[in-house]
Design a protein around this motif. Structure first.
Motif, mmCIF file in Angstrom:
data_model
loop_
_atom_site.group_PDB
_atom_site.id
_atom_site.type_symbol
_atom_site.label_atom_id
_atom_site.label_comp_id
_atom_site.label_asym_id
_atom_site.label_seq_id
_atom_site.Cartn_x
_atom_site.Cartn_y
_atom_site.Cartn_z
ATOM 1 N N THR A 209 1.023 -1.403 -0.053
ATOM 2 C CA THR A 209 0.158 0.001 -0.101
ATOM 3 C C THR A 209 0.999 1.267 -0.054
ATOM 4 N N VAL A 210 1.978 1.299 0.811
ATOM 5 C CA VAL A 210 2.850 2.326 0.810
ATOM 6 C C VAL A 210 3.550 2.659 -0.444
ATOM 7 N N ALA A 211 3.820 1.465 -1.149
ATOM 8 C CA ALA A 211 4.635 1.520 -2.509
ATOM 9 C C ALA A 211 3.698 2.024 -3.533
ATOM 10 N N GLU A 212 2.701 1.755 -3.412
ATOM 11 C CA GLU A 212 1.533 2.099 -4.419
ATOM 12 C C GLU A 212 1.385 3.897 -4.189
ATOM 13 N N THR A 255 12.596 -5.552 -2.250
ATOM 14 C CA THR A 255 13.209 -5.063 -3.039
ATOM 15 C C THR A 255 12.318 -5.269 -4.184
ATOM 16 N N ARG A 256 11.134 -5.602 -4.298
ATOM 17 C CA ARG A 256 10.208 -5.536 -5.367
ATOM 18 C C ARG A 256 9.538 -4.510 -5.292
ATOM 19 N N ILE A 257 9.676 -3.470 -4.478
ATOM 20 C CA ILE A 257 9.137 -1.999 -4.669
ATOM 21 C C ILE A 257 9.700 -1.395 -6.015
ATOM 22 N N GLY A 258 10.740 -1.667 -6.444
ATOM 23 C CA GLY A 258 10.901 -1.274 -7.885
ATOM 24 C C GLY A 258 12.147 -0.065 -7.784
ATOM 25 N N GLY A 287 19.394 -16.455 -8.916
ATOM 26 C CA GLY A 287 18.242 -17.233 -8.809
ATOM 27 C C GLY A 287 16.905 -16.820 -8.609
ATOM 28 N N GLY A 288 16.793 -15.555 -8.711
ATOM 29 C CA GLY A 288 15.512 -14.875 -8.946
ATOM 30 C C GLY A 288 14.622 -15.334 -7.447
ATOM 31 N N ALA A 289 13.242 -15.599 -7.811
ATOM 32 C CA ALA A 289 12.225 -15.849 -6.726
ATOM 33 C C ALA A 289 12.550 -17.342 -6.193
ATOM 34 N N ASP A 290 13.404 -18.109 -6.938
ATOM 35 C CA ASP A 290 13.465 -19.270 -6.581
ATOM 36 C C ASP A 290 14.856 -19.665 -5.780
ATOM 37 N N ALA A 291 15.524 -18.384 -5.520
ATOM 38 C CA ALA A 291 16.876 -18.758 -4.778
ATOM 39 C C ALA A 291 16.708 -19.416 -3.427
ATOM 40 N N ALA A 292 15.936 -19.126 -2.687
ATOM 41 C CA ALA A 292 15.464 -19.586 -1.449
ATOM 42 C C ALA A 292 15.134 -21.032 -1.317
ATOM 43 N N VAL A 293 14.031 -21.364 -1.976
ATOM 44 C CA VAL A 293 14.004 -22.800 -2.042
ATOM 45 C C VAL A 293 15.037 -23.609 -2.819
ATOM 46 N N LEU A 294 15.826 -23.122 -3.804
ATOM 47 C CA LEU A 294 16.825 -23.910 -4.223
ATOM 48 C C LEU A 294 17.911 -24.137 -3.430
ATOM 49 N N GLY A 295 18.082 -23.091 -2.606
ATOM 50 C CA GLY A 295 19.130 -23.048 -1.551
ATOM 51 C C GLY A 295 18.694 -24.040 -0.547
ATOM 52 N N ALA A 296 17.392 -24.052 -0.139
ATOM 53 C CA ALA A 296 16.946 -24.943 0.827
ATOM 54 C C ALA A 296 17.115 -26.363 0.390
ATOM 55 N N ALA A 297 16.691 -26.729 -0.849
ATOM 56 C CA ALA A 297 17.108 -28.092 -1.351
ATOM 57 C C ALA A 297 18.627 -28.604 -1.426
#
Length: 315
Positions: A209-212, A255-258, A287-297
């Motif tokens: 909401t703040v970003a918008e 960081t996705r605020i832009g 790794g984009g949005a998958d970086a954390a789950v790939l790191g977990a795996a």
């Protein structure tokens, strides 16, 4: 502990204060399935473990061999416990993470701090001597430091908790760890939202909401975001001078605020750098949005695997 599983897919779980992301990851590192659930952060550790098992169940497939967990908090991979945590997840400190999840899934479990797990995926591109500074700015502010190609755990597993660096912008503000004046108190998503209110902005229940409102020219929203971004950039710039990293990565939902966020962060970061480091700039994770789950795996290949309760099973 159990023997290392090297074949078959594994489940990667990324536990944050807001959401639990699950992925089924093949032996080649390809994400085969994804699922996300909200974190029941106010309902206690048992509810969090139950929800993690539910997320794992949603991506499970025959032949799945293990679960890797990248979790918020200070995690001891050897004992599989959460040795310390802020109040972002209620009652999380002291949780027997590996044993609790293994009992619920019937699979061996490896675990580590969420940001360290994600950072490990970045090291593959830096070589054996790579030094990396990795920050994750979301519900909280986490981090990881790697030197000579290895992610550092440090005493009590606490290395890399960048959110608890002192920050001038956060002077006097309470931090989730119980102290005051830490970076997390001004740079995390909820902290930016709260700062917007302190500056005189109309009530906002979430960062988006703040970003918008900032995108529509609200000066209070713009200031709240840029203050948080500058605080993070200054802290990272100072650390870069101390560590001399080859790469600085900034990840996380904030960081996705832009461009508004990234421009303020990078400007503040650059202003702190000593001359030899001036070409260095923070970048998003490869790794984009998958970086954390790939790191977990990937944790299932490098850290102790904790044997499941024989009465538990996924099906």
């Amino acid at each position: 502990m159990t023997a290392r599983h090297l074949d078959g897919p594994v489940i990667g779980l990324d536990l944050g204060g807001t959401k639990i992301a699950a992925a089924l990851v093949g032996a080649s590192g390809t994400v085969l399935a994804r699922h996300t659930l909200p974190t029941p952060a106010t309902r206690g550790a048992g509810a969090v473990l139950d929800t993690m098992a539910e997320a794992a169940r949603a991506v499970w497939a025959p032949g799945t061999t293990a679960v890797g967990v990248a979790a918020a908090g200070v995690i001891d991979p050897v004992s599989g416990t959460v040795t310390s945590a802020t109040d972002t997840i209620r009652g999380w400190a002291g949780t027997a993470l590996a044993a609790g999840l293994a009992a619920r899934t019937g699979l061996p479990v490896a675990c580590d701090n969420d940001v360290r797990a994600a950072a490990a995926t970045e090291l593959e591109n830096l070589g054996a001597d790579g030094t990396l500074l990795y920050a994750a700015v979301g519900t909280g502010v986490g981090g990881a430091v790697a030197a000579a190609g290895r992610v550092l755990h440090g005493a009590a597993g606490i290395a890399g908790h960048l959110g608890h660096l002192p920050s001038p912008e956060a002077d006097g503000l309470p931090c989730t760890c119980g102290a005051t004046g830490h970076l997390e108190a001004v740079a995390a998503g909820p902290a930016i939202t709260a700062h917007y209110g302190r500056l005189g902005g109309n009530r906002a229940d979430r960062l988006q909401t703040v970003a918008e409102r900032a995108a529509h020219g609200d000066p209070h929203a713009t200031r709240a975001i840029t203050v948080g971004a500058r605080a993070a950039g200054r802290a990272l710039g100072g650390l870069a001078n101390a560590l001399g990293p080859h790469r600085v990565v900034v990840a996380g939902g904030v960081t996705r605020i832009g461009a508004l966020y990234w421009d303020a962060l990078r400007t503040a970061f650059a202003a702190e750098l000593m001359p030899p480091l001036r070409p260095l700039r923070p970048t998003p994770p490869r790794g984009g949005a998958d970086a954390a789950v790939l790191g977990a795996a990937a944790l299932t290949r490098t850290l102790p695997l904790h044997v499941p309760d024989p009465t538990g099973a996924l099906s």
